[in-house]
Write a protein that holds these residues in place. Structure first.
Motif, short mmCIF file in Angstrom:
data_model
loop_
_atom_site.label_atom_id
_atom_site.label_comp_id
_atom_site.label_asym_id
_atom_site.label_seq_id
_atom_site.Cartn_x
_atom_site.Cartn_y
_atom_site.Cartn_z
N VAL A 359 0.86 -1.20 0.00
CA VAL A 359 0.00 0.00 0.00
C VAL A 359 0.88 1.24 0.00
CG1 VAL A 359 -1.98 -1.02 1.21
CG2 VAL A 359 -0.09 -0.08 2.54
N GLY A 360 0.31 2.35 -0.41
CA GLY A 360 1.04 3.61 -0.39
C GLY A 360 1.74 3.88 -1.72
N GLU A 361 2.83 4.65 -1.63
CA GLU A 361 3.59 5.01 -2.83
C GLU A 361 4.63 3.93 -3.13
OE1 GLU A 361 5.39 9.05 -3.64
OE2 GLU A 361 4.55 9.29 -1.62
N VAL A 362 4.93 3.75 -4.40
CA VAL A 362 5.91 2.71 -4.78
C VAL A 362 7.12 3.32 -5.46
CG1 VAL A 362 6.21 0.51 -6.01
CG2 VAL A 362 3.93 1.24 -5.35
N VAL A 363 8.30 2.83 -5.13
CA VAL A 363 9.46 3.12 -5.97
C VAL A 363 10.06 1.80 -6.44
CG1 VAL A 363 10.09 5.33 -4.89
CG2 VAL A 363 11.14 3.23 -4.07
N HIS A 364 10.53 1.82 -7.68
CA HIS A 364 11.15 0.62 -8.25
C HIS A 364 12.65 0.81 -8.26
CE1 HIS A 364 7.04 0.70 -9.89
NE2 HIS A 364 7.11 -0.62 -9.77
N PHE A 365 13.38 -0.30 -8.17
CA PHE A 365 14.84 -0.19 -8.24
C PHE A 365 15.42 -1.39 -8.99
CE2 PHE A 365 15.68 -3.48 -5.15
CZ PHE A 365 14.63 -3.42 -4.25
N MET A 413 12.04 9.88 -1.36
CA MET A 413 11.70 8.77 -2.26
C MET A 413 12.72 8.63 -3.40
SD MET A 413 8.94 7.34 -1.09
CE MET A 413 7.96 6.51 -2.33
N GLU A 414 13.24 9.78 -3.85
CA GLU A 414 14.20 9.70 -4.98
C GLU A 414 15.49 9.02 -4.53
OE1 GLU A 414 14.64 13.56 -6.74
OE2 GLU A 414 12.51 13.58 -7.27
N GLU A 415 15.89 9.33 -3.30
CA GLU A 415 17.10 8.71 -2.78
C GLU A 415 16.88 7.20 -2.58
OE1 GLU A 415 18.74 10.77 0.60
OE2 GLU A 415 19.95 8.99 1.04
N LEU A 416 15.68 6.86 -2.11
CA LEU A 416 15.35 5.44 -1.92
C LEU A 416 15.46 4.69 -3.25
CD1 LEU A 416 14.18 3.25 0.05
CD2 LEU A 416 11.91 3.94 -0.71
N PHE A 423 19.59 0.49 0.31
CA PHE A 423 18.85 1.06 1.45
C PHE A 423 18.59 -0.01 2.50
CE2 PHE A 423 14.83 1.79 3.65
CZ PHE A 423 15.03 3.07 4.18
N ALA A 424 18.09 -1.17 2.04
CA ALA A 424 17.79 -2.26 2.98
C ALA A 424 19.06 -2.73 3.67
CB ALA A 424 17.13 -3.42 2.24
N GLU A 425 20.15 -2.76 2.93
CA GLU A 425 21.41 -3.25 3.51
C GLU A 425 21.97 -2.27 4.54
OE1 GLU A 425 23.19 -3.94 -0.25
OE2 GLU A 425 22.60 -6.07 -0.28
N ARG A 426 21.65 -0.98 4.35
CA ARG A 426 22.19 0.07 5.22
C ARG A 426 21.41 0.19 6.53
NH1 ARG A 426 20.86 5.22 5.48
NH2 ARG A 426 19.48 5.24 3.68
N VAL A 427 20.11 -0.08 6.48
CA VAL A 427 19.27 0.18 7.67
C VAL A 427 19.64 -0.75 8.83
CG1 VAL A 427 16.91 0.04 8.58
CG2 VAL A 427 17.32 1.08 6.37
#
Ligand code: FAD
Ligand code: NDP
Length: 427
Positions: A359-365, A413-416, A423-427
């Protein structure tokens, strides 16, 4: 005439198998536990039926996929149940349940009583007849829920080599079976009502990536329409599928995957229901304190979603089963079921996992190409709530699972998007 058990598991699918293993680990005694199932075989990993089971060469067959091999755990063969003093009553349907008397009556007329009942009846495939289409019984129309369906599908696939298949539905069954049909050298057309496949989870971009690959393999997508009827030959075999848009697709076989309905009818009027399932608390306990529900039938509080949900996936079947057994056998030491929803699928050489909520906004990578690692994050009210990853390693899937559970704040969001998996590895 009847038998009595301390614990009865009604249903012999995925969650039943995982519950049985958990019972033995927590010290169930000989003769205390019984599993009653209308399937003729001991609990098995249902996901295999749309994957390895349908391969043209060296297909997976029982006993290789009995539970709990899907979680890299012990394989519970029929002998295992015997050795652990668990009564496995197979090929036997329960036709009525009296929760006040704490008894079940089987199709053979036997009465079975319990102190604790675990409902693990799963779900049934929805039939085309429920949408006003006749013909589900034809010998070349296939559904896929249990082993007998899978045997029929495998036989029909064999007799349809180089022919045409029509797949009705673009969800999990549709996508996984379409891939298996292509691997079996069958031409596939997929009919789906929405704008793209896996409409409830995939974003248009994720769907487009997979659909392009399927199309390159010859799969034809017919979107935004539904089937209205079949054409039959003199033997009542389907020969073609008629669509609402007026077109007709030739068919040597048909696979239907249009969703499921939980098997709850035995309990209607006896237990509280919610969202089409049996309402349970965070211990998987129903409105009757001696009755628990697990797997596809259970509607339970999902903390991450902040609401009651019924999930139709194997990970929640396995974990809800373990939790219910723990709550029954060690109530003092069992906390709330804090479940992070996990969905996954495999087709062709693709393999993806999803954690959390979409749900919510999506960003693709990542690189949206075959053989590459790509994914998406869902962000709601400034927090990451869901993560999708294709082509990850075991460690990367663990990382996205952990980060999604943490619901970290997302400032930009742009940085994500730029950081992607980083991002996941850094958190
Ligand atoms: P089930 O496994 O369906 O078991 C229910 C059992 O109860 C069955 O044996 C049924 O016959 C029995 N039963 C029902 N009513 C009665 C009665 N009255 N008397 C006696 N017995 C009864 N999920 C994923 O996350 N990943 C996957 O890749 C995946 N692949 C799948 C592939 C296929 C083909 C299918 C059908 C499902 C797949 N799933 C997958 C979903 C997953 O298998 C289910 O979520 C899971 O099986 C649910 O477990 P369960 O124990 O609740 O129900
Ligand atoms: P899904 O709910 O995944 O998908 C159903 C599909 O059928 C959707 O594309 C839906 O479209 C479409 N549909 C609904 N009604 C019609 C209709 N009348 N005509 C044509 N299409 C229609 O269910 P499946 O049947 O694919 O899967 C059954 C169960 O098995 C599910 O519980 C699923 O979770 C499980 N499963 C899970 C797998 C996995 O997790 N990897 C693999 C295989 C099965 P729309 O979305 O637009 O409504």
């Amino acid at each position: 005439m009847g038998r009595a058990f301390v614990y009865v598991i009604l249903g012999g699918g995925v969650s039943a198998g995982y519950a049985a293993l958990e019972f033995t680990r927590r010290g169930v005694s000989d003769g205390e536990l019984c599993i009653i199932s209308d399937e003729p075989v001991a609990p098995y990993e249902r996901p295999a039926l749309s994957k390895g089971f349908l391969l043209p060469e060296d297909p997976t067959r029982l006993p290789s996929f009995h539970t709990c091999v899907g979680a890299n755990d012990e394989k519970l063969t029929p002998n295992w149940y015997k050795e652990h003093g668990i009564e496995l009553i197979l090929g036997t349907r329960v036709k009525s349940v009296d929760l006040k008397r704490m008894t079940l009556v089987s199709s053979t007329g036997e009465t079975i009583s319990y102190n604790f009942l675990i409902i693990a009846t799963g779900a049934r495939a929805m039939k085309l007849e429920e949408f006003g289409v006749e013909g589900s019984d034809a010998e070349n129309v296939c559904y896929l829920r249990d082993l007998s369906d899978a045997n029929k599908l495998a036989t029909v696939i064999q007799s349809s080599s180089n022919g045409n298949a029509v797949v009705i539905g673009g969800g999990y069954i549709g996508m996984e079976c379409a891939a298996s049909l292509v691997i079996n050298k069958i031409n596939v057309s997929m009919v789906l009502p929405g704008a793209h496949c896996m409409a409830r989870l995939f974003t248009p971009k994720i769907a487009a990536m997979y659909e392009d690959y399927y199309s390159a393999k010859g799969v034809k997508f017919i979107k935004g329409t539904v089937m209205t009827s079949f054409e039959f030959d003199e033997n009542q075999k389907v020969t073609a599928v008629n669509l609402k848009d007026g077109s007709q697709l030739p068919a040597d076989m048909v696979v239907v995957g249009i969703g499921i309905r939980p098997n709850i009818s035995l309990f209607e009027g006896q237990l509280a229901m919610e969202k089409g399932g049996i309402k349970v608390n965070s211990k998987m306990q129903s409105s009757d304190s001696t009755v628990y529900a697990i797997g596809d039938v259970a509607t339970f509080p999902v903390k991450l979603y902040g609401e009651m949900r019924r999930l139709e996936h194997v990970d929640s079947a396995r974990k809800s089963a373990r939790h219910a057994v723990s709550a029954i056998m060690e109530p003092e030491n069992t906390g709330e079921f804090d479940y992070l929803p996990c969905f996954y699928s495999r087709f062709f050489a693709f393999s993806w996992q999803f954690y959390g909520d979409h749900v919510g906004e999506v960003v693709h990578f990542g690189e949206y190409e075959e053989g590459k690692v790509f994914g998406a994050y869902w962000v709601k009210e400034g927090h990451l709530v869901g993560t999708f990853l294709e082509g990850g390693t075991k460690e990367e899937y663990e990382t996205i699972s952990k980060v999604t559970q943490l619901k970290p704040v997302v400032m930009d969001m742009e940085e994500l998007e730029r950081e992607g998996l980083g991002f996941a590895e850094r958190v």
